[in-house]
Design a protein around this motif. Structure first.
Motif, PDB file in Angstrom:
ATOM      1  N   GLY A 169       0.817  -1.213   0.000  1.00 52.32           N
ATOM      2  CA  GLY A 169       0.000   0.000   0.000  1.00 52.32           C
ATOM      3  C   GLY A 169       0.847   1.257   0.000  1.00 52.32           C
ATOM      4  N   ALA A 170       1.896   1.263   0.822  1.00 52.81           N
ATOM      5  CA  ALA A 170       2.782   2.426   0.890  1.00 52.81           C
ATOM      6  C   ALA A 170       3.487   2.655  -0.438  1.00 52.81           C
ATOM      7  CB  ALA A 170       3.803   2.243   2.016  1.00 52.81           C
ATOM      8  N   ASN A 171       3.932   1.581  -1.069  1.00 52.09           N
ATOM      9  CA  ASN A 171       4.602   1.684  -2.360  1.00 52.09           C
ATOM     10  C   ASN A 171       3.641   2.193  -3.430  1.00 52.09           C
ATOM     11  OD1 ASN A 171       6.904   1.285  -4.093  1.00 52.09           O
ATOM     12  ND2 ASN A 171       5.804  -0.462  -4.952  1.00 52.09           N
ATOM     13  N   GLN A 172       2.421   1.678  -3.446  1.00 49.69           N
ATOM     14  CA  GLN A 172       1.428   2.132  -4.419  1.00 49.69           C
ATOM     15  C   GLN A 172       1.082   3.602  -4.187  1.00 49.69           C
ATOM     16  OE1 GLN A 172      -1.534  -0.905  -3.685  1.00 49.69           O
ATOM     17  NE2 GLN A 172      -1.063  -1.891  -5.638  1.00 49.69           N
ATOM     18  N   MET A 173       1.053   4.035  -2.939  1.00 48.29           N
ATOM     19  CA  MET A 173       0.763   5.423  -2.618  1.00 48.29           C
ATOM     20  C   MET A 173       1.838   6.330  -3.203  1.00 48.29           C
ATOM     21  SD  MET A 173       0.237   7.146   1.143  1.00 48.29           S
ATOM     22  CE  MET A 173       1.978   7.104   1.556  1.00 48.29           C
ATOM     23  N   ILE A 174       3.093   5.965  -3.046  1.00 46.85           N
ATOM     24  CA  ILE A 174       4.211   6.753  -3.586  1.00 46.85           C
ATOM     25  C   ILE A 174       4.127   6.820  -5.110  1.00 46.85           C
ATOM     26  CG2 ILE A 174       6.725   6.780  -3.893  1.00 46.85           C
ATOM     27  CD1 ILE A 174       6.839   5.502  -1.019  1.00 46.85           C
ATOM     28  N   GLN A 175       3.841   5.676  -5.732  1.00 43.45           N
ATOM     29  CA  GLN A 175       3.720   5.644  -7.190  1.00 43.45           C
ATOM     30  C   GLN A 175       2.547   6.492  -7.669  1.00 43.45           C
ATOM     31  OE1 GLN A 175       3.487   1.486  -8.160  1.00 43.45           O
ATOM     32  NE2 GLN A 175       5.662   1.151  -7.853  1.00 43.45           N
ATOM     33  N   ALA A 176       1.429   6.441  -6.952  1.00 41.58           N
ATOM     34  CA  ALA A 176       0.246   7.216  -7.336  1.00 41.58           C
ATOM     35  C   ALA A 176       0.530   8.709  -7.262  1.00 41.58           C
ATOM     36  CB  ALA A 176      -0.938   6.847  -6.439  1.00 41.58           C
ATOM     37  N   LYS A 177       1.254   9.121  -6.243  1.00 39.85           N
ATOM     38  CA  LYS A 177       1.579  10.545  -6.107  1.00 39.85           C
ATOM     39  C   LYS A 177       2.442  11.003  -7.278  1.00 39.85           C
ATOM     40  CE  LYS A 177       3.381  13.983  -2.888  1.00 39.85           C
ATOM     41  NZ  LYS A 177       3.906  14.220  -1.529  1.00 39.85           N
TER      42      LYS A 177
ATOM     43  N   ARG B 172      -3.171   2.782   4.034  1.00 37.89           N
ATOM     44  CA  ARG B 172      -4.322   1.908   4.265  1.00 37.89           C
ATOM     45  C   ARG B 172      -5.390   2.084   3.189  1.00 37.89           C
ATOM     46  NH1 ARG B 172      -5.398   3.644  10.352  1.00 37.89           N
ATOM     47  NH2 ARG B 172      -5.378   5.594   9.204  1.00 37.89           N
ATOM     48  N   VAL B 173      -5.425   3.248   2.532  1.00 34.92           N
ATOM     49  CA  VAL B 173      -6.383   3.451   1.439  1.00 34.92           C
ATOM     50  C   VAL B 173      -6.077   2.473   0.310  1.00 34.92           C
ATOM     51  CG1 VAL B 173      -7.211   5.061  -0.314  1.00 34.92           C
ATOM     52  CG2 VAL B 173      -6.820   5.866   2.029  1.00 34.92           C
ATOM     53  N   TRP B 174      -4.802   2.334  -0.032  1.00 37.38           N
ATOM     54  CA  TRP B 174      -4.423   1.400  -1.097  1.00 37.38           C
ATOM     55  C   TRP B 174      -4.587  -0.038  -0.632  1.00 37.38           C
ATOM     56  CZ3 TRP B 174      -2.978   6.350  -1.071  1.00 37.38           C
ATOM     57  CH2 TRP B 174      -3.055   7.033  -2.277  1.00 37.38           C
ATOM     58  N   GLU B 175      -4.312  -0.315   0.625  1.00 44.48           N
ATOM     59  CA  GLU B 175      -4.572  -1.662   1.165  1.00 44.48           C
ATOM     60  C   GLU B 175      -6.055  -1.992   0.981  1.00 44.48           C
ATOM     61  OE1 GLU B 175      -2.828  -2.975   5.006  1.00 44.48           O
ATOM     62  OE2 GLU B 175      -2.087  -0.904   5.069  1.00 44.48           O
ATOM     63  N   TYR B 176      -6.908  -1.048   1.352  1.00 41.71           N
ATOM     64  CA  TYR B 176      -8.364  -1.200   1.237  1.00 41.71           C
ATOM     65  C   TYR B 176      -8.753  -1.474  -0.218  1.00 41.71           C
ATOM     66  CZ  TYR B 176     -13.262   0.407   1.145  1.00 41.71           C
ATOM     67  OH  TYR B 176     -14.617   0.517   0.945  1.00 41.71           O
ATOM     68  N   MET B 177      -8.208  -0.697  -1.141  1.00 36.94           N
ATOM     69  CA  MET B 177      -8.552  -0.855  -2.553  1.00 36.94           C
ATOM     70  C   MET B 177      -8.047  -2.183  -3.122  1.00 36.94           C
ATOM     71  SD  MET B 177     -10.368   1.782  -3.115  1.00 36.94           S
ATOM     72  CE  MET B 177     -10.614   1.595  -4.878  1.00 36.94           C
TER      73      MET B 177
ATOM     74  N   SER C  26     -11.322  11.096  -6.055  1.00 35.50           N
ATOM     75  CA  SER C  26     -11.657  12.262  -6.884  1.00 35.50           C
ATOM     76  C   SER C  26     -10.433  12.762  -7.654  1.00 35.50           C
ATOM     77  CB  SER C  26     -12.243  13.382  -6.044  1.00 35.50           C
ATOM     78  OG  SER C  26     -11.244  14.008  -5.268  1.00 35.50           O
ATOM     79  N   LEU C  27      -9.225  12.486  -7.145  1.00 36.16           N
ATOM     80  CA  LEU C  27      -8.002  12.845  -7.865  1.00 36.16           C
ATOM     81  C   LEU C  27      -7.682  11.839  -8.967  1.00 36.16           C
ATOM     82  CD1 LEU C  27      -5.595  13.854  -4.942  1.00 36.16           C
ATOM     83  CD2 LEU C  27      -6.701  15.379  -6.587  1.00 36.16           C
ATOM     84  N   GLY C  28      -8.359  10.695  -8.957  1.00 38.09           N
ATOM     85  CA  GLY C  28      -8.121   9.657  -9.962  1.00 38.09           C
ATOM     86  C   GLY C  28      -6.918   8.790  -9.686  1.00 38.09           C
ATOM     87  N   VAL C  29      -6.438   8.760  -8.433  1.00 44.60           N
ATOM     88  CA  VAL C  29      -5.224   8.001  -8.114  1.00 44.60           C
ATOM     89  C   VAL C  29      -5.509   6.580  -7.615  1.00 44.60           C
ATOM     90  CG1 VAL C  29      -3.826  10.055  -7.662  1.00 44.60           C
ATOM     91  CG2 VAL C  29      -5.063   8.960  -5.783  1.00 44.60           C
TER      92      VAL C  29
END
Length: 128
Positions: free
Chosen positions: A49-57, A87-92, A123-126
């Motif tokens: 999740g943390a890695n996906q968050m960094i990539q999404a940003k 945790r948002v990416w974990e959830y997704m 809403s940001l599309g990430v």
């Protein structure tokens, strides 16, 4: 081992795996350390999740920066930073609807703003 040392180098900011979840996994690699399968899975899910968050940003902000859209960049960065949570990416990532709902409820008990974070990031599309 050399791989464990390389993995533990750095911090979340500079792309290393110096997060709490990564340290937990890496500590399990040392002799005498004990970690249950469930704990390993939880730590891995958090790290993913943390890695996906960094990539999404990066995916969100890079085109805005490259195009010189200062206002759009600053607005998107502020919204992202105010709502970013691994945790948002974990959830997704949870495919089973019941398991996803249970995880969401558990996180919402810890952080009542969780649902709003998911909506703001969506809403940001990430989150696609």
């Amino acid at each position: 081992s050399q791989n464990v040392a390389r993995l533990s180098a750095g911090s979340g900011k500079d792309g290393g795996l110096g997060t709490d979840a990564a340290r937990t996994i890496l500590q399990a690699a040392y002799p005498g350390a004990h970690m249950t399968g469930a704990a390993i899975n939880e730590a891995v899910d958090n790290l993913v999740g943390a890695n996906q968050m960094i990539q999404a940003k990066a995916k969100l902000l890079t085109p805005l920066r490259n195009s010189g859209n200062v206002k759009g960049y600053n607005t998107a960065k502020l919204t992202f930073d105010q709502n970013a949570d691994p945790r948002v990416w974990e959830y997704m990532n949870i495919q089973d609807p019941a398991a996803r709902a249970a995880f969401g409820k558990q996180v919402a008990r810890q952080d009542p703003t969780f649902a709003g974070r998911v909506k703001a990031l969506d809403s940001l599309g990430v989150l696609k």
